[in-house]
Design an enzyme around this catalytic site. Structure first.
Site, PDB file in Angstrom:
ATOM      1  N   ASP A  78       7.782   4.185  24.885  1.00  0.00           N
ATOM      2  CA  ASP A  78       7.322   4.575  26.224  1.00  0.00           C
ATOM      3  C   ASP A  78       5.903   4.084  26.419  1.00  0.00           C
ATOM      4  O   ASP A  78       5.131   4.028  25.481  1.00  0.00           O
ATOM      5  CB  ASP A  78       7.298   6.110  26.372  1.00  0.00           C
ATOM      6  CG  ASP A  78       8.684   6.688  26.248  1.00  0.00           C
ATOM      7  OD1 ASP A  78       8.807   7.789  25.696  1.00  0.00           O
ATOM      8  OD2 ASP A  78       9.630   6.012  26.690  1.00  0.00           O
ATOM      9  N   ASP A  84      -6.436  10.302  32.450  1.00  0.00           N
ATOM     10  CA  ASP A  84      -6.978  10.178  33.815  1.00  0.00           C
ATOM     11  C   ASP A  84      -5.998   9.465  34.746  1.00  0.00           C
ATOM     12  O   ASP A  84      -5.871   9.815  35.923  1.00  0.00           O
ATOM     13  CB  ASP A  84      -8.380   9.540  33.849  1.00  0.00           C
ATOM     14  CG  ASP A  84      -8.545   8.383  32.901  1.00  0.00           C
ATOM     15  OD1 ASP A  84      -7.529   7.912  32.357  1.00  0.00           O
ATOM     16  OD2 ASP A  84      -9.690   7.951  32.705  1.00  0.00           O
ATOM     17  N   GLU A 107     -10.725   7.602  42.279  1.00  0.00           N
ATOM     18  CA  GLU A 107     -11.537   6.844  41.331  1.00  0.00           C
ATOM     19  C   GLU A 107     -10.671   5.898  40.508  1.00  0.00           C
ATOM     20  O   GLU A 107     -11.124   4.857  40.054  1.00  0.00           O
ATOM     21  CB  GLU A 107     -12.312   7.788  40.397  1.00  0.00           C
ATOM     22  CG  GLU A 107     -13.059   7.015  39.326  1.00  0.00           C
ATOM     23  CD  GLU A 107     -14.153   7.780  38.619  1.00  0.00           C
ATOM     24  OE1 GLU A 107     -14.491   8.897  39.038  1.00  0.00           O
ATOM     25  OE2 GLU A 107     -14.693   7.241  37.640  1.00  0.00           O
ATOM     26  N   GLU A 108      -9.413   6.254  40.346  1.00  0.00           N
ATOM     27  CA  GLU A 108      -8.520   5.456  39.492  1.00  0.00           C
ATOM     28  C   GLU A 108      -7.806   4.342  40.239  1.00  0.00           C
ATOM     29  O   GLU A 108      -6.877   3.738  39.709  1.00  0.00           O
ATOM     30  CB  GLU A 108      -7.481   6.372  38.828  1.00  0.00           C
ATOM     31  CG  GLU A 108      -8.072   7.454  37.937  1.00  0.00           C
ATOM     32  CD  GLU A 108      -8.913   6.883  36.794  1.00  0.00           C
ATOM     33  OE1 GLU A 108      -8.631   5.767  36.340  1.00  0.00           O
ATOM     34  OE2 GLU A 108      -9.866   7.571  36.390  1.00  0.00           O
ATOM     35  N   ASP A 129     -11.631  12.436  42.449  1.00  0.00           N
ATOM     36  CA  ASP A 129     -11.765  11.967  41.075  1.00  0.00           C
ATOM     37  C   ASP A 129     -10.771  12.810  40.288  1.00  0.00           C
ATOM     38  O   ASP A 129     -11.028  13.986  40.003  1.00  0.00           O
ATOM     39  CB  ASP A 129     -13.196  12.185  40.567  1.00  0.00           C
ATOM     40  CG  ASP A 129     -13.380  11.656  39.157  1.00  0.00           C
ATOM     41  OD1 ASP A 129     -12.374  11.268  38.547  1.00  0.00           O
ATOM     42  OD2 ASP A 129     -14.526  11.657  38.677  1.00  0.00           O
ATOM     43  N   LEU A 131      -9.641  12.973  37.245  1.00  0.00           N
ATOM     44  CA  LEU A 131     -10.040  13.557  35.958  1.00  0.00           C
ATOM     45  C   LEU A 131     -11.463  13.111  35.618  1.00  0.00           C
ATOM     46  O   LEU A 131     -11.671  12.045  35.048  1.00  0.00           O
ATOM     47  CB  LEU A 131      -9.074  13.163  34.842  1.00  0.00           C
ATOM     48  CG  LEU A 131      -9.031  14.201  33.731  1.00  0.00           C
ATOM     49  CD1 LEU A 131      -8.440  15.513  34.206  1.00  0.00           C
ATOM     50  CD2 LEU A 131      -8.238  13.689  32.553  1.00  0.00           C
ATOM     51  N   ASP A 132     -12.396  13.951  36.019  1.00  0.00           N
ATOM     52  CA  ASP A 132     -13.798  13.632  35.808  1.00  0.00           C
ATOM     53  C   ASP A 132     -14.220  14.020  34.394  1.00  0.00           C
ATOM     54  O   ASP A 132     -13.768  15.031  33.862  1.00  0.00           O
ATOM     55  CB  ASP A 132     -14.641  14.401  36.828  1.00  0.00           C
ATOM     56  CG  ASP A 132     -16.102  14.137  36.640  1.00  0.00           C
ATOM     57  OD1 ASP A 132     -16.515  12.979  36.806  1.00  0.00           O
ATOM     58  OD2 ASP A 132     -16.837  15.077  36.291  1.00  0.00           O
ATOM     59  N   GLU A 293     -17.414  12.380  44.220  1.00  0.00           N
ATOM     60  CA  GLU A 293     -18.144  13.185  43.239  1.00  0.00           C
ATOM     61  C   GLU A 293     -19.323  13.883  43.930  1.00  0.00           C
ATOM     62  O   GLU A 293     -19.406  15.109  43.967  1.00  0.00           O
ATOM     63  CB  GLU A 293     -18.621  12.319  42.066  1.00  0.00           C
ATOM     64  CG  GLU A 293     -17.446  11.829  41.224  1.00  0.00           C
ATOM     65  CD  GLU A 293     -17.835  10.985  40.014  1.00  0.00           C
ATOM     66  OE1 GLU A 293     -17.207  11.144  38.963  1.00  0.00           O
ATOM     67  OE2 GLU A 293     -18.747  10.137  40.128  1.00  0.00           O
TER      68      GLU A 293
HETATM   69  P1  AHM Z   1     -16.209   9.486  35.024  1.00  0.00           P
HETATM   70  O1  AHM Z   1     -15.858   9.867  36.438  1.00  0.00           O
HETATM   71  O2  AHM Z   1     -15.793   8.082  34.691  1.00  0.00           O
HETATM   72  O3  AHM Z   1     -15.725  10.491  34.039  1.00  0.00           O
HETATM   73  O4  AHM Z   1     -17.815   9.421  34.953  1.00  0.00           O
HETATM   74  C1  AHM Z   1     -18.564  10.445  35.495  1.00  0.00           C
HETATM   75  C2  AHM Z   1     -19.178  11.231  34.384  1.00  0.00           C
HETATM   76  C3  AHM Z   1     -19.639  12.589  34.825  1.00  0.00           C
HETATM   77  O5  AHM Z   1     -18.644  13.527  34.666  1.00  0.00           O
HETATM   78  C4  AHM Z   1     -20.775  12.849  33.883  1.00  0.00           C
HETATM   79  O6  AHM Z   1     -21.691  13.766  34.390  1.00  0.00           O
HETATM   80  C5  AHM Z   1     -21.376  11.494  33.722  1.00  0.00           C
HETATM   81  O7  AHM Z   1     -20.343  10.567  33.939  1.00  0.00           O
HETATM   82  C6  AHM Z   1     -21.914  11.285  32.348  1.00  0.00           C
HETATM   83  O8  AHM Z   1     -22.475  10.021  32.267  1.00  0.00           O
HETATM   84  P2  AHM Z   1     -23.442   9.605  31.058  1.00  0.00           P
HETATM   85  O9  AHM Z   1     -22.551   9.496  29.862  1.00  0.00           O
HETATM   86  O10 AHM Z   1     -24.028   8.296  31.480  1.00  0.00           O
HETATM   87  O11 AHM Z   1     -24.462  10.675  30.909  1.00  0.00           O
HETATM   88 MG    MG Z   2     -16.022  11.165  37.584  1.00  0.00          MG
END
Ligand code: AHM
Ligand code: MG
Length: 350
Positions: A78, A84, A107-108, A129, A131-132, A293
């Protein structure tokens, strides 16, 4: 400020007698959104459903083959999906099935995705977003989902990307889900901020944090200090100021940085504090994305009595140009953000 206490597992499991489900709350508050005909309530219900599905996937993350790079193959052949991408697909599926949405920006996904359900489009645009903080997944640290909701402008039949590029002030609603030691959904429709904790035993979000107000000042600052050398002088000086000992202003403050925006934001919202992702030499507009975000969190924090700024203007007033545009973020307790703005503008120095 109202003190908010998390419910115990016991009280959640009981239903608490006086506890309210998210669905009951949404129906009660339907009148909050002008012109709402029930479609908006159904949209929130669809988002909550997707959040529960993602929560299930997150909780299983160490147990099934959903780790690893997208496109890789697991033992049974699979295709493996990064969590994410999986979250993105679950949200798109739930929103498509629900039928209240005409376009999704994620975002994806590079382009905005037009949505039709049985040949028809809804009236809402969802930017998210899914999965942030996903770099934290493999190490069991809190992650989240962020969403922002706009209305398709009147008179538009076919949604275009430009219809998604509305200023943050025009958001109809915004929220986030934090998949932490418990799972919470927090949202606003512009009439206060309310938080709901998922009771896994009954699969319902229950109102646990009504009318969240953030303190005007807190003791916490959250920033990636590894980037110190690349910040502009105002930000450097503000952070130094936070670290100076001074009894009258309760300094030095405490540094807390999870590296998941949702989790850092959520903690600071409840306890008081400031989260900063400033412009830096590498990223002149910072790292975080305006549309899914910064804007939703800015709407929430303002509704909770806090403040959100790019350093030079309110985030909600930034004119969007692109779906994935970045913007510097200074967000949290109102007095702290105002002080940071003073340092950035050079109105205040050490
Ligand atoms: P992502 O959406 O790709 O997960 O990136 C966003 C994330 C935030 O959740 C977080 O505060 C930040 O990137 C952390 O970035 P860094 O590692 O530069 O501090
Ligand atoms: Mg994010």
């Amino acid at each position: 400020m109202q003190t908010v206490t998390a419910p115990t597992q016991q009280s959640l499991a009981n239903g608490g007698g006086k506890l309210k489900t998210l669905e009951q709350f949404i129906i009660e508050r339907q009148g909050d959104v002008p012109g709402s005909t029930g479609q908006f309530s159904r949209l929130l219900r669809d988002i909550a459903l997707a959040a529960k599905i993602v929560d299930r996937d997150v909780r299983k993350a160490g147990l099934v083959d959903i780790f690893g790079e997208a496109g890789g193959e697991n033992a049974t052949g699979d295709t493996q999906k990064k969590l994410d991408m999986l979250a993105h697909e679950e949200f798109v599926r739930a929103l498509r099935r629900g039928g209240e949405v005409c376009m999704i920006g994620s975002e994806e996904h590079d382009e905005a995705i037009p949505i039709k359900t049985n040949g028809h489009s809804g009236r809402y645009i969802v930017l998210m977003d899914p999965l942030d903080g996903s770099s934290n997944v493999d190490v069991n640290v809190s992650i989240g989902t962020i969403f922002s909701i706009y209305r398709l402008p009147d008179g538009c039949e076919e949604p275009l990307t430009e219809h998604a590029l509305q200023p943050g002030r025009d958001q109809v609603a915004a929220g986030y889900v934090v998949y932490g030691s418990s799972t919470m959904l927090v949202y606003t429709t512009g009439n206060g901020v309310n938080g709901f904790t998922l009771d896994p035993s009954i699969g319902e979000f229950l109102l646990s944090h009504p009318n969240i107000q953030t303190p005007n000042v807190g003791k916490i600052y959250s920033i990636n200090e590894g980037n110190y050398r690349s910040w502009e002088d105002g930000t450097k000086e503000y952070i130094k100021w936070l670290q100076i000992e001074d009894k009258a202003t309760n300094r030095p403050y405490t540094s807390r940085y999870i590296g998941s925006f949702v989790a850092d934001f959520h903690r600071n919202l409840l306890k008081g504090g400031i989260y900063i992702y400033p412009a830096n030499v590498r990223d002149p507009r910072g790292k975080l994305r305006l549309m899914y975000e910064a804007n939703p969190m800015a709407f929430i924090v303002e509704q909770a009595g806090g403040r959100a700024s790019t350093g030079s203007q309110p985030i909600l007033d930034v004119k969007p140009e692109m779906l994935h545009q970045r913007c510097p973020v200074y967000i949290g307790s109102a007095d702290m953000v105002e002080m940071a703005e003073d340092f950035v503008a050079g109105r205040r120095t050490l």
